[in-house]
Write an enzyme that holds these catalytic residues in place. Structure first.
Site, PDB file in Angstrom:
ATOM      1  N   HIS A 469      -8.405  -8.674  -1.836  1.00 48.80           N
ATOM      2  CA  HIS A 469      -7.156  -7.908  -1.773  1.00 48.80           C
ATOM      3  C   HIS A 469      -6.145  -8.453  -2.803  1.00 48.80           C
ATOM      4  O   HIS A 469      -5.612  -7.711  -3.622  1.00 48.80           O
ATOM      5  CB  HIS A 469      -6.582  -8.001  -0.361  1.00 48.80           C
ATOM      6  N   GLU A 470      -5.897  -9.747  -2.724  1.00 45.92           N
ATOM      7  CA  GLU A 470      -4.901 -10.336  -3.628  1.00 45.92           C
ATOM      8  C   GLU A 470      -5.364 -10.227  -5.081  1.00 45.92           C
ATOM      9  O   GLU A 470      -4.554 -10.049  -5.989  1.00 45.92           O
ATOM     10  CB  GLU A 470      -4.618 -11.793  -3.250  1.00 45.92           C
ATOM     11  N   HIS A 473      -4.297  -7.023  -6.503  1.00 44.81           N
ATOM     12  CA  HIS A 473      -2.927  -7.057  -7.030  1.00 44.81           C
ATOM     13  C   HIS A 473      -2.909  -7.686  -8.427  1.00 44.81           C
ATOM     14  O   HIS A 473      -2.222  -7.206  -9.332  1.00 44.81           O
ATOM     15  CB  HIS A 473      -2.018  -7.881  -6.110  1.00 44.81           C
ATOM     16  N   HIS A 476      -4.224  -5.352 -10.940  1.00 44.28           N
ATOM     17  CA  HIS A 476      -3.215  -4.321 -11.173  1.00 44.28           C
ATOM     18  C   HIS A 476      -2.182  -4.846 -12.174  1.00 44.28           C
ATOM     19  O   HIS A 476      -1.806  -4.160 -13.126  1.00 44.28           O
ATOM     20  CB  HIS A 476      -2.572  -3.965  -9.833  1.00 44.28           C
TER      21      HIS A 476
HETATM   22 ZN   LIG Z   1      -1.129  -6.784  -0.643  1.00 45.25          ZN
END
Ligand SMILES: [Zn+2]
Length: 686
Positions: A469-470, A473, A476
């Protein structure tokens, strides 16, 4: 003051890197003061420019400036989350309200706002690019929303509120950090370790040796508490650990946060009214994909009902196990993870303990890098000699497929006493192009318990998911390809920013990742196919718990910020709201209000915890785009994802960006399928 490393331009390779080797706590205050003064002088020059306002002399000038402040606050922010010593906390307490006041001085500069408004109003007929028009819209809207149009009396009151809130946020989060650091479970008797797998025992031993000179120690942080609750056969200790963790910020002592929460909510409401909004929630959601609290509530309610029904089934399954064992108990919140694990074993023949030896932190990191290569065409190369703020931190250079340098990735995986708990991504330097190419710098931070030297760090499936998940980011942030730094990377709406990160979670369970990287810590054997099949089969298991734990927190957040009149007594508000929602008595909120850092360490996720659900509607639907094509590694879908989601930052409206990627709007059905719930006809479309 020229020797203050926080003020000086960053030097060294990659267009300069943060001077972590030179930073001392005493540098922060003077550096922030110098940087704020410099920025205010720049703003005055822009506001007082005698020539007519243009995009170049107003908005571009604002983008070009503020660099000293950007550098100083980047390192200040890194210390606030990862190196939060008591000396640094003193700096925060002094500087947070001053930074808030500084921001208000810029937003409330009437001459500056008049120029921004002029550029904004002329944006369609002044030859601006779509990205420039978007920046003009964003700046104008942000200023207006932050009180630029208020009269002087209201502006003054608003600034007082913002400065008081800044102090309260700092106090709130410092209290939580202190409660996490000071209330661990110290174990000296091996009998108290009953049921714990070897990996947890050795992590507890390492924590004990570092902390209270104890034989073993269970830290009062999520990464330590959750595995303990899953495996400890000692119900008395489970209850103790659960209560300690659930009581952070709620011990009726000097660090109790309930009064702080009540004041924060009251001040936020006053601010919203001052700005002309019915509530803080309405104010926050105006700049979101959901747009209104009603639409966010509608989506949450649509998932809440099937989730609560699922909890009843899960509890019945668990109670049956407990009864068969002759445990003579009824399931309580501190039993849920423990018995869920037993049900998982009996229903799916899946033992998390069997999976963990295959999940080595370093292999998972390699797996993330590999996925990034497959989807985004980037490569990671370890670099040495880059200054770091702690010896645990490592750095990688990121290159694109052509070998061109694009970014640096800092990785700080381990728990420390002065580090905020949880996991997060941080952008040290945003991508931009308009004033020359720069090297984007991003980081991932988590709180894995560091094992003994030479031992691999093993993580749970849930933690592995968080890692991905991190990294989503981070990807992104580093895939950003825009002109203006304010529009770069993860500077997007709160309920959109979790979309790329939640999407990347999906790649963990792909056979391509598991076969290559999920290798047994002792034998090096890849994870058996049969075990992967069991993981897949059990992927909808315990969704009642996960959804209710999350949604109860998100619903309480939204109700609190919609109806602050009842917030005077926070304990009663939380209790009554949960009762009115029909919260199952065997469960608790994932984050109770007295330690809900998303809401009260700052504004960012306030009335915004729903964002994870909103964004997951997008990520579930987006992943199906891959499945409908050639699968998780389909090159054409990956290219659309890069072109329309990961690289665009805030240069396009998120709904439009999504449509460009998917060819249509997102549908809620994919979310329901992902969570194993029946389709919901009444849920709003994102
Ligand atoms: Zn998050």
């Amino acid at each position: 003051m020229e020797t203050n490393p926080l003020v000086a331009p960053w030097s060294g390779p990659f267009g300069g890197v943060p001077p972590f080797d030179k930073v001392k706590i005493e540098h922060f205050k003077p550096a922030l003061e110098i940087a704020m003064a410099e920025r205010l002088a720049e703003i005055d020059r822009i506001a007082d420019d005698p020539s007519p306002p243009t995009f170049a002399n107003t908005l571009e000038a604002m983008e070009r400036g503020g660099r000293t402040l950007d550098r100083a606050t980047a390192i200040y922010g890194i210390f606030a989350s990862t190196m939060r010593s008591s000396a640094f906390q003193d700096v925060e307490r002094e500087m947070e309200p001053r930074l808030a006041g500084f921001n208000d001085r810029i937003v409330q500069n009437a001459r500056l706002f008049a120029r921004i408004a002029a550029v904004y109003e002329a944006r369609e007929k002044s030859g601006l690019t779509p990205e420039q028009q978007r920046l003009a819209w964003l700046r104008y809207t942000e200023f207006a929303r932050s009180g630029a149009r208020l009269d002087e009396v209201a502006k003054k009151r608003l600034s007082e509120i913002n400065q008081r809130l800044a102090t309260l946020y700092t106090d709130f989060s410092q209290n939580v950090l202190a409660d996490e650091n000071s209330h661990s479970l110290v174990i000296d008797d091996a009998a108290d370790l009953a049921g714990l797998p070897d990996s947890l025992v050795s992590a507890a031993a390492a924590a004990g040796a570092r902390g209270h000179d104890a034989k073993w120690e269970i830290l009062n942080t999520r990464s330590s508490v959750e595995p303990f609750l899953t495996y400890s056969g000692r119900r008395d200790l489970r209850e103790k650990v659960w209560r300690t963790f659930a009581s952070r910020g709620d011990n009726n002592d000097a660090r109790d946060n309930k009064k702080l929460v009540a004041e924060i909510v009251r001040l936020r409401d006053a601010r919203a009214k001052l700005l002309g909004y019915p509530s803080h929630a309405h104010w926050r959601l105006e700049m979101s994909m959901a747009k209104t609290p009603e639409r966010a509530m509608q989506l949450m309610q649509a998932v809440w009902k099937p989730a609560v029904a699922r909890v009843a089934e899960e509890v019945a399954d668990m109670q049956a196990v407990a009864d068969r064992e002759g445990a003579n108990i009824s399931i309580e919140p501190w039993d849920y993870r423990y018995y869920a694990e037993k049900v998982r074993k009996s229903k799916y023949d899946l033992d998390e303990n069997e999976v963990t030896p295959y999940l080595q932190l370093e292999n998972l990191r390699e797996a993330m890098f590999w996925v990034a290569g497959e989807l985004m065409g980037v490569r990671f190369r370890a670099v040495s000699g880059i200054p770091v703020y702690h010896s645990d931190v490592r750095v990688w250079e990121v290159q694109d497929a052509a070998g061109k340098h694009v970014a640096l990735f800092f990785f700080d995986p381990y728990a420390r006493p002065d580090k905020v708990s949880g996991a997060w991504m941080n952008a040290y330097r945003n991508q931009e192009r308009f004033a020359g190419e720069v090297t984007t710098i991003v980081s991932n931070n988590s709180n894995f318990v560091k094992g003994r030297a030479g031992e691999p760090v093993l993580v749970s499936w849930g933690d592995a998911t968080t890692l991905f998940h991190e990294f989503g980011h981070a990807l992104h942030g580093l895939s950003s390809n825009v002109n203006y730094p304010s529009l770069a990377g993860t500077n997007v709406d709160r309920d959109y920013v979790e979309f790329p990160s939640q999407l990347i979670e999906h790649w963990l369970i792909t056979p391509e990742v598991l076969n290559r990287f999920a290798r047994h810590c002792k034998t090096g054997e890849p994870i058996p196919k049969a075990l992967v099949a069991k993981i897949e089969k059990a992927s909808k298991f315990n969704k009642g718990f996960e959804n209710v734990e999350y949604l109860s927190s998100a619903l309480v957040d939204m109700r609190l910020h919609l109806d602050p009149a009842k917030a005077g007594d926070i304990a009663a508000f939380e209790r009554d709201t949960l009762a009115s929602l029909g919260m199952p008595r065997q469960m608790a909120m994932r984050h109770r209000l007295p330690h809900f850092g998303h809401l009260f360490s700052g504004d960012s996720y306030s009335a915004g915890y729903y964002s994870y659900l909103w964004a997951d509607t997008l990520s579930a639907d987006a992943f199906e785009a891959f499945i409908e094509a050639e699968g998780a590694y389909d090159k054409a879908v990956a290219k659309r994802l890069r072109d329309h989601v990961f690289s665009t930052g805030n240069t396009v409206d998120p709904a439009e960006g999504y449509r460009a990627f998917r060819g249509r709007d997102a549908q809620v059905d994919a979310l329901m399928r992902k969570r194993g719930f029946p389709p919901e006809a009444n849920a709003p479309r994102p």
